[in-house]
Design an enzyme around this catalytic site. Structure first.
Site, PDB file in Angstrom:
ATOM      1  N   LYS A  42       0.808  -1.224   0.000  1.00 51.14           N
ATOM      2  CA  LYS A  42       0.000   0.000   0.000  1.00 51.14           C
ATOM      3  C   LYS A  42       0.838   1.270   0.000  1.00 51.14           C
ATOM      4  CE  LYS A  42      -4.274  -1.933   1.737  1.00 51.14           C
ATOM      5  NZ  LYS A  42      -5.242  -2.050   2.819  1.00 51.14           N
TER       6      LYS A  42
ATOM      7  N   LYS B 107     -11.299 -10.705  -6.597  1.00 51.13           N
ATOM      8  CA  LYS B 107     -12.457 -10.760  -5.702  1.00 51.13           C
ATOM      9  C   LYS B 107     -13.227  -9.443  -5.727  1.00 51.13           C
ATOM     10  CE  LYS B 107     -10.863  -9.446  -1.143  1.00 51.13           C
ATOM     11  NZ  LYS B 107     -11.982  -8.524  -0.997  1.00 51.13           N
TER      12      LYS B 107
ATOM     13  N   LYS C 279     -14.669  -3.619  -1.893  1.00 46.55           N
ATOM     14  CA  LYS C 279     -15.328  -2.358  -1.508  1.00 46.55           C
ATOM     15  C   LYS C 279     -14.775  -1.178  -2.273  1.00 46.55           C
ATOM     16  CE  LYS C 279     -14.886  -1.967   3.196  1.00 46.55           C
ATOM     17  NZ  LYS C 279     -13.678  -2.434   3.480  1.00 46.55           N
TER      18      LYS C 279
HETATM   19  P1  ATP Z   1     -11.112  -3.412   0.364  1.00 50.66           P
HETATM   20  O1  ATP Z   1     -11.082  -3.194  -1.099  1.00 50.66           O
HETATM   21  O2  ATP Z   1     -11.253  -2.136   1.162  1.00 50.66           O
HETATM   22  O3  ATP Z   1     -10.074  -4.350   0.899  1.00 50.66           O
HETATM   23  P2  ATP Z   1     -13.022  -5.558   0.837  1.00 50.66           P
HETATM   24  O4  ATP Z   1     -14.334  -5.686   0.156  1.00 50.66           O
HETATM   25  O5  ATP Z   1     -11.940  -6.536   0.503  1.00 50.66           O
HETATM   26  O6  ATP Z   1     -12.546  -4.071   0.585  1.00 50.66           O
HETATM   27  P3  ATP Z   1     -12.424  -5.810   3.610  1.00 50.66           P
HETATM   28  O7  ATP Z   1     -12.650  -4.681   4.573  1.00 50.66           O
HETATM   29  O8  ATP Z   1     -11.020  -6.144   3.187  1.00 50.66           O
HETATM   30  O9  ATP Z   1     -13.333  -5.533   2.355  1.00 50.66           O
HETATM   31  O10 ATP Z   1     -13.104  -7.121   4.181  1.00 50.66           O
HETATM   32  C1  ATP Z   1     -14.220  -7.093   5.037  1.00 50.66           C
HETATM   33  C2  ATP Z   1     -14.724  -8.499   5.179  1.00 50.66           C
HETATM   34  O11 ATP Z   1     -15.414  -8.911   4.003  1.00 50.66           O
HETATM   35  C3  ATP Z   1     -13.665  -9.554   5.428  1.00 50.66           C
HETATM   36  O12 ATP Z   1     -14.160 -10.433   6.410  1.00 50.66           O
HETATM   37  C4  ATP Z   1     -13.527 -10.271   4.112  1.00 50.66           C
HETATM   38  O13 ATP Z   1     -13.145 -11.620   4.279  1.00 50.66           O
HETATM   39  C5  ATP Z   1     -14.936 -10.161   3.542  1.00 50.66           C
HETATM   40  N1  ATP Z   1     -14.885 -10.100   2.079  1.00 50.66           N
HETATM   41  C6  ATP Z   1     -14.376  -9.079   1.375  1.00 50.66           C
HETATM   42  N2  ATP Z   1     -14.517  -9.310   0.051  1.00 50.66           N
HETATM   43  C7  ATP Z   1     -15.121 -10.531  -0.083  1.00 50.66           C
HETATM   44  C8  ATP Z   1     -15.537 -11.329  -1.200  1.00 50.66           C
HETATM   45  N3  ATP Z   1     -15.357 -10.904  -2.442  1.00 50.66           N
HETATM   46  N4  ATP Z   1     -16.163 -12.498  -0.952  1.00 50.66           N
HETATM   47  C9  ATP Z   1     -16.350 -12.926   0.318  1.00 50.66           C
HETATM   48  N5  ATP Z   1     -15.968 -12.235   1.408  1.00 50.66           N
HETATM   49  C10 ATP Z   1     -15.373 -11.039   1.227  1.00 50.66           C
HETATM   50 MG    MG Z   2      -9.892  -6.386   1.395  1.00 55.32          MG
END
Ligand code: ATP
Ligand code: MG
Length: 330
Positions: free
Chosen positions: A115, A196, A199
């Site tokens: 990052k 994947k 967010k």
């Molecule tokens: P970022 O892009 O900010 O990393 P993110 O969607 O990966 O966003 P995180 O805050 O990293 O979100 O993860 C929050 C929770 O959501 C974690 O428990 C993670 O395992 C779950 N999660 C995130 N993306 C997925 C996905 N595509 N499928 C299943 N679980 C997910």
């Molecule tokens: Mg993430």
């Protein structure tokens, strides 16, 4: 006693992957937890400040994420729901742990290296973020921390710091361990199925946001990348696009991709069924969200209560840490 602890950072927008990977498990944990303080869910707003951020958006999303957690069924009577920055013990323990963590250790974190790469201004908080995460964990005495691969190294650091603190100053912390429960499903981005759903994906990505309108959901699914094979098969490596649609349909219909695969022969039919299932899954969540959003006073009340309960759990640990490390009692 085993405590289930989940933090969600208020960056970007919550999506279907977050629902199945993080939010539903909180609801499941509160059902089996023996007491109302055994399941703790928090919005990690302090973590959202470690990279470029828009202050108004962080505040807005924090409220939105809390409201969505309530909308999917997190029950303040059976779980503690709070905002990290409302519980002062997080920052207080963060500092004390910084005095037991090494600069080199923090610098070696893969996420920090990824990052910070290519940025001319790297916030110091990005470097120390895993130490704050260690505080998040150690405050609540969580022995097992369920995490995905991307957070494994951070839990290892929490473990190292806890062990070092205990060895130097006396047994204060329960030493946590990373565990990897089988994930219900790791949903892929519909436009780039090998990645994947995330967010913070760029605009145009194939992300199904929890608050997207039915039209937007249907369009995102209609545009999902498939392949030219023309048959419906479940093969996540060889056929990621079609397989991901089956995974999305499965989590929204309480089925499995293996069971669903025989029911469809054409991509169009699979996409239509997937869109219907996603819309039906999110409709009650969105309806409940609208009700809750219309009563912000209630959400505020939930957060005040959650912060007080979290603080009551965390305060004795901070007191013990302060005393052990040599601070004079106030
Ligand atoms: P970022 O892009 O900010 O990393 P993110 O969607 O990966 O966003 P995180 O805050 O990293 O979100 O993860 C929050 C929770 O959501 C974690 O428990 C993670 O395992 C779950 N999660 C995130 N993306 C997925 C996905 N595509 N499928 C299943 N679980 C997910
Ligand atoms: Mg993430």
């Amino acid at each position: 006693m085993s405590r289930a602890l989940t933090g969600i950072t208020p960056s970007g927008r919550l999506h279907l992957g977050n629902l199945v990977g993080a939010m539903r498990p909180i609801v499941a944990a509160q059902e089996v937890g023996s007491g109302p303080d055994d399941t703790i869910a928090f919005i990690s707003d302090l973590h959202a400040l470690t990279l470029d951020h828009d202050p108004a958006k962080v505040r807005e999303r924090t409220f939105e994420f809390v409201t969505l957690l309530l909308a999917v069924g997190v029950d303040p009577g059976r779980a503690v729901l709070m905002v990290q920055s409302h519980v002062r013990e997080h920052v207080e323990l963060h500092y004390l742990l910084e005095c037991a963590a090494g600069f080199g250790e923090a610098q070696r974190m893969i996420q920090f290296r990824q990052k910070s790469r290519g940025r001319d201004h790297v916030r110091l908080s990005l470097l120390t973020y895993p130490v704050l995460m260690a505080a998040d964990i150690l405050l609540y005495g969580a022995a097992e921390v369920p995490v995905g691969d991307d957070q494994r190294q951070h839990v290892e650091l929490a473990r190292t710091v806890a062990e070092r603190f205990n060895a130097r100053y006396g047994e204060v912390f329960i030493v946590p361990k990373a565990v990897h429960p089988p994930v219900a499903a790791r949903l892929g981005d519909l436009a780039r199925p090998a990645r994947k759903m995330s967010k913070t994906a760029p605009p145009g990505a194939g992300v199904l946001h929890l608050l997207d309108t039915p039209d937007v959901l249907r369009r995102t699914i209609a545009r999902a990348v498939t392949d030219s094979a023309g048959t419906v098969a479940y093969d996540p490596v060889g056929r990621p696009g079609v397989s991901n649609l089956l995974a999305v349909l499965a989590v929204c219909s309480g089925s499995t991709p293996e069971r669903l695969v025989g029911e469809y022969t054409r991509y169009g039919d699979l996409k239509r069924a997937t869109a219907d299932a996603v819309i039906a899954t999110l409709a009650p969540v969105q309806a409940r969200y609208a009700e809750l959003a219309a009563d912000p006073g209630h959400v505020r009340e939930v957060l005040r209560d959650g912060a007080a309960r979290a603080s009551a759990i965390a305060a004795p640990t901070v007191r013990a840490a302060r005393e052990a490390i040599g601070l004079l009692a106030a």
